[in-house]
Scaffold this motif. Structure first.
Motif, mmCIF file in Angstrom:
data_model
loop_
_atom_site.group_PDB
_atom_site.id
_atom_site.type_symbol
_atom_site.label_atom_id
_atom_site.label_comp_id
_atom_site.label_asym_id
_atom_site.label_seq_id
_atom_site.Cartn_x
_atom_site.Cartn_y
_atom_site.Cartn_z
ATOM 1 N N VAL A 10 0.273 29.135 24.905
ATOM 2 C CA VAL A 10 1.011 29.591 23.281
ATOM 3 C C VAL A 10 -0.194 29.958 22.452
ATOM 4 C CG1 VAL A 10 2.179 29.108 21.661
ATOM 5 C CG2 VAL A 10 2.926 28.344 24.005
ATOM 6 N N ALA A 11 -1.174 29.139 22.361
ATOM 7 C CA ALA A 11 -2.381 29.472 21.630
ATOM 8 C C ALA A 11 -3.052 30.771 21.951
ATOM 9 C CB ALA A 11 -3.472 28.288 21.286
ATOM 10 N N ASN A 12 -3.254 30.858 23.557
ATOM 11 C CA ASN A 12 -3.915 32.133 23.975
ATOM 12 C C ASN A 12 -3.031 33.358 23.594
ATOM 13 O OD1 ASN A 12 -5.788 33.262 26.174
ATOM 14 N ND2 ASN A 12 -3.786 33.930 26.691
ATOM 15 N N GLN A 13 -1.709 33.208 23.972
ATOM 16 C CA GLN A 13 -0.831 34.220 23.515
ATOM 17 C C GLN A 13 -0.693 34.946 21.948
ATOM 18 O OE1 GLN A 13 -1.241 35.115 26.636
ATOM 19 N NE2 GLN A 13 1.037 35.975 26.870
ATOM 20 N N ILE A 14 -0.815 33.695 21.155
ATOM 21 C CA ILE A 14 -0.940 34.150 19.717
ATOM 22 C C ILE A 14 -2.249 35.058 19.570
ATOM 23 C CG2 ILE A 14 -1.372 33.379 17.426
ATOM 24 C CD1 ILE A 14 0.159 30.748 18.176
ATOM 25 N N ILE A 15 -3.404 34.753 20.079
ATOM 26 C CA ILE A 15 -4.739 35.306 19.820
ATOM 27 C C ILE A 15 -4.359 36.731 20.524
ATOM 28 C CG2 ILE A 15 -7.027 35.607 20.387
ATOM 29 C CD1 ILE A 15 -7.101 32.217 20.107
#
Length: 292
Positions: free
Chosen positions: A171-176
């Motif tokens: 999820v953090a990856n997809q935010i970035i």
């Protein structure tokens, strides 16, 4: 030699399963369609249900679109859980809710079955080239057992922590990724509206601090308007919804994520939901009158 099951033969799942079939191990596959028939031709074994996959395989890999899909395949009628026995391992490589992942893991561990959440980044290109980034959540034992298979599909493989932590990392990856695609789209729209050659603008930016893999790959897609997925806007919007849901549960503000999610809502409204997420630039064009 492990017997492997693979469920989820979509754009990403097909090349991932192909790498496993290429090892010469038995790979049991569910829901073979015309576009995935080549996997059987290359040695994969078609079976009739998710339950049959789990009954025949020792390690079962899932690569599905969303949380409800994983829940249905695992725990629905004729699902994976019905075919599992103690000592087997489920590896979920889908991108789904970290909260639901913890619940799924608990339910399967109660049956004596291991569970590793191992979502991926890298898109279709990474899947085809066995170069995916894989973020893993689960026990040390399950990670060690899964690692030889994961190495057939990816290169940057990290054991982040316990069940759910792999999904949190994704999820953090997809935010970035989402925010960066939005930034590239906005910058190129600005350059276009100002009358500059956006190809040369991108080239100039690639030599400076703004350089990124997204500017390199997705920036070129935006210039060329090659929006075949790739990774669909509809799926990226789903991932940002996971972020929004988690933020609400934690009373956490994610304002930039919320804005990008709304831009993706607009993209879906414009009929771009099944285009690559680089097509987000079309939303900026529609808003600014900078479309060709």
């Amino acid at each position: 030699m492990n017997m492997i099951g693979f469920i989820g033969l979509g754009v990403m799942g097909r090349p991932m399963a192909q790498h496993l079939v290429a090892t010469g191990q038995k790979v049991f596959l569910h829901r073979i369609k015309p576009e995935s028939q080549f996997l059987v031709d290359q040695g994969g074994i078609a079976v009739d249900s998710a339950r049959d996959v789990a009954a025949k395989a020792e390690i079962i890999v899932l690569m599905l679109p969303d949380t409800p899909d994983v829940e249905h395949v695992l725990f629905g009628s004729n699902g994976v859980a019905e075919g599992l026995t103690e000592g087997k391992l489920v590896i979920d490589m889908s991108s789904i809710s970290p909260v639901a992942t913890k619940t799924f893991a608990q339910r399967l561990r109660a049956k004596g079955v291991g569970y590793l959440d191992a979502p991926v980044s890298g898109g279709e290109v990474g899947a085809r080239n066995a170069a995916l980034t894989i973020m893993c959540g689960g026990s040390d034992e399950d990670f060690t057992r899964a690692l030889p298979l994961l190495e057939k599909m990816g290169k940057a493989i990290t054991h982040v922590g316990a069940n759910g932590d792999g999904q949190t990392a994704k999820v953090a990856n997809q935010i970035i990724v989402g925010l960066t695609i939005g930034a590239v789209a906005e910058a190129l729209t600005f350059a276009q509206k100002a009358g500059a050659d956006i190809g040369k603008v991108r080239q100039a930016l690639m030599g400076g601090f703004a350089s990124s893999r997204i500017l390199e790959v997705h920036g070129q897609r935006m210039i060329d308007k090659t929006f075949d997925p790739g990774f669909r806007i509809r799926l990226h919007r789903k991932d940002l919804s996971l972020a929004a849901d988690a933020a609400k549960a934690m009373d956490l503000a994610l304002p930039a994520t919320a804005l990008t999610q709304q831009l993706m809502n607009a993209a879906v409204g414009l009929g771009l939901g099944d285009k690559d997420h680089s097509a987000l630039i079309e939303v900026f064009g529609a808003l600014s009158g900078a479309k060709d």
